[in-house]
Design an enzyme around this catalytic site. Sequence first.
Site, PDB file in Angstrom:
ATOM      1  N   GLU A 446      22.518 -65.868 -55.947  1.00 24.50           N
ATOM      2  CA  GLU A 446      21.690 -66.373 -54.954  1.00 24.50           C
ATOM      3  C   GLU A 446      20.541 -67.306 -55.458  1.00 24.50           C
ATOM      4  O   GLU A 446      19.849 -66.808 -56.073  1.00 24.50           O
ATOM      5  CB  GLU A 446      21.232 -65.497 -53.807  1.00 24.50           C
ATOM      6  N   ASP A 519      19.261 -61.576 -53.532  1.00 29.39           N
ATOM      7  CA  ASP A 519      17.969 -60.710 -53.446  1.00 29.39           C
ATOM      8  C   ASP A 519      18.025 -59.661 -52.580  1.00 29.39           C
ATOM      9  O   ASP A 519      18.768 -59.358 -51.980  1.00 29.39           O
ATOM     10  CB  ASP A 519      16.941 -61.869 -52.817  1.00 29.39           C
ATOM     11  N   ASP A 521      16.312 -58.623 -50.137  1.00 28.98           N
ATOM     12  CA  ASP A 521      15.770 -58.779 -48.950  1.00 28.98           C
ATOM     13  C   ASP A 521      16.538 -59.113 -47.866  1.00 28.98           C
ATOM     14  O   ASP A 521      17.908 -59.166 -48.044  1.00 28.98           O
ATOM     15  CB  ASP A 521      14.518 -59.737 -49.043  1.00 28.98           C
ATOM     16  N   ASP A 523      17.480 -61.881 -46.237  1.00 25.78           N
ATOM     17  CA  ASP A 523      18.208 -63.008 -46.546  1.00 25.78           C
ATOM     18  C   ASP A 523      19.484 -62.804 -47.534  1.00 25.78           C
ATOM     19  O   ASP A 523      20.516 -63.160 -47.527  1.00 25.78           O
ATOM     20  CB  ASP A 523      17.583 -64.246 -47.041  1.00 25.78           C
TER      21      ASP A 523
END
Length: 661
Positions: A446, A519, A521, A523
């Site tokens: 990503e 990541d 998180d 997203d």
Amino acid sequence: MTENFENEELARKTLEELNKKADEYDASQIQVLEGLEAVRLRPGMYIGSTSKEGLHHLVWEIVDNSIDEALAGFATHIEVFIEADNSITVADDGRGIPVDIQEKTGRPAVETVFTVLHAGGKFGGGGYKVSGGLHGVGSSVVNALSTTLDVTVHKDGKDYYQQYHRGLVGEDLKIIGETNLRGTTVHFVPDPEIFTETVEFDYDKLATRVRELAFLNRGLRISITDKRAGLEKNHDSFHYEGGIKSYVRYLDENKTVLFDEPIYTEGEMDDITVEVAIQYTDTYHETILSFANNINTHEGGTHEQGFRTALTRVINNYAKSQKILKENEDNLSGEDVREGLTAVISIKHPNPQFEGQTKTKLGNSEVAGIVNRLFADELQTFMIENPQVARKIVDKGMLASKARLAAKRAREVTRKKSGLEISNLPGKLADCSSNDPKQTELFIVEGDSAGGSAKSGRNREFQAILPIRGKILNVEKATMDKILANEEIRSLFTAMGTGFGADYDLSKARYHKLVIMTDADVDGAHIRTLLLTLFYRYMKPVVEAGYVYIAQPPIYGIKVGSETKAYIQPGPRQEQDLQEELARWSEGRTKPSIQRYKGLGEMDDHQLWETTMDPDKRLMARVSVEDAAEADKVFDMLMGDRVEPRREFIEENAKYSTIDA
Ligand code: TSJ
């Protein structure tokens, strides 16, 4: 004299008889020992593996017996407990395993059940065993692979009890009390000598299957409870009067459906029971789950074949008879009438034949015709009685047919311009030098910045990097031609080398590891879900082959000065690990600090290699078909038209990430 002689003769005979009995008994004991030893020597042959899968398989071997008792009409409740010490208890309210002494062994029947290989279902007569694990083994295998197993049978006003250790009888069956209950309770402790990887049970994994068993066995009440300390208390109880009709509703929970109630058929022919439930959604893909004797037939088989044939035939017949399709028009194809379809097919067969690579393909040829006939009758009647719904189904199929023709044309054009040939490898791909797919790994990373670190940190020999930016296309709402035109998706398919859709060819895979690196998180989770959905729907063979992995970057770094001394991986132990490492690096004058990694971009190339990419040090989670299916469901929730569940999901995740922070 005569009398004496006669007595002697009698004694001799009795002794002979006794000796013979003893020999028989010894022989049977030797067989027991040999049987159990074989199980302990090659556990994989009996339960598939000794990893997490095998460990959980033990539970199903036991639960299946209670399901049989429920299907025979004697048990109504089954309870599963994960005990505080990670052992398992399964209890039902059935007749209780028989305790009477068997003539052949001179032992109580229940003892034979647990000590003799393949003893299950031999007594009782009448009904056949309809459930039963994938590997067709039973309770004695679980016993052989447990340090302790104990059984309590509540029957005829008494509580009978027996205990075993690694398959061997600990003590004779005894009465330990009086009761007015009925049923069987089995408790077992998996042997850590066998399950060397892990003996820890996964609540969600067990609960998912327990729920499925409730769907598949209409009316059954089955609950699961986690009694382990430290973990959040978990308990679920399932009971579906709708059976697989409820299952279809559950699968479509966050989707827009074409009509209110799923169409449901139940029938029996030649001792084979058939259940089918279907619904249509406004999506473009099909979800067909099929089961034989409660086993998920991932590879399909004759029941699915009969169902598909009936669906195509009945819808076309109806469309033609109602002149919705003109006499001279082409019939709708199977694919057309299955677009947006959600279906669950469940059959119960006295003698199921499982075939295929993973033994999850139903082979009984007679089943195709039976499912075909039962389902076709029901669907035809339904369509005639519900013309408005019928019209919607036909219209949907006709729309699919038109879209498919358009997509085919678009694909032909695209392929001519620049196809997915390897000669067109995307510019963003940093390929590796080896071209032995068994060795090579493709990291899908990503963001461009993390992509950059991964490119310089990797081992160029066998690791390739494909950075992807932002959120890739919503495959749920897109048609085939749009999906194929999307640049991110084209890059991925081109890099993999496997082609697309109908031309898909797993043997052409250029990498046998496909690693999603996002990541830690919300997203990142979103992108991971998108990718898993894409793989599940358009690269399923890659998932089935076990090629898909999720990288596990660390969430904390322990720094002393500018040097990172330790990394903490995410997981249930993360806080404990963090405290331990902090203590370890706090000796003397040094003062460690904690760095929390929110994104991959916060690590430099060297750190990324060390923590996440180096095969000698990294942790990676392999994605199972079930994981991908779950992602597919979450994806629908994120992308669906209905806003409510989506907000809930995001809120839950927001909560989760603050716990993490
Ligand atoms: F497999 C097992 F032994 F581990 C086990 C069996 C575990 C658990 C939790 C439950 C059972 C089980 C077995 N529940 N109910 C039964 N029923 C019988 O074994 C049974 C009872 C009566 C008769 C009969 O013909 O009277 C027949 C059977 C097979």
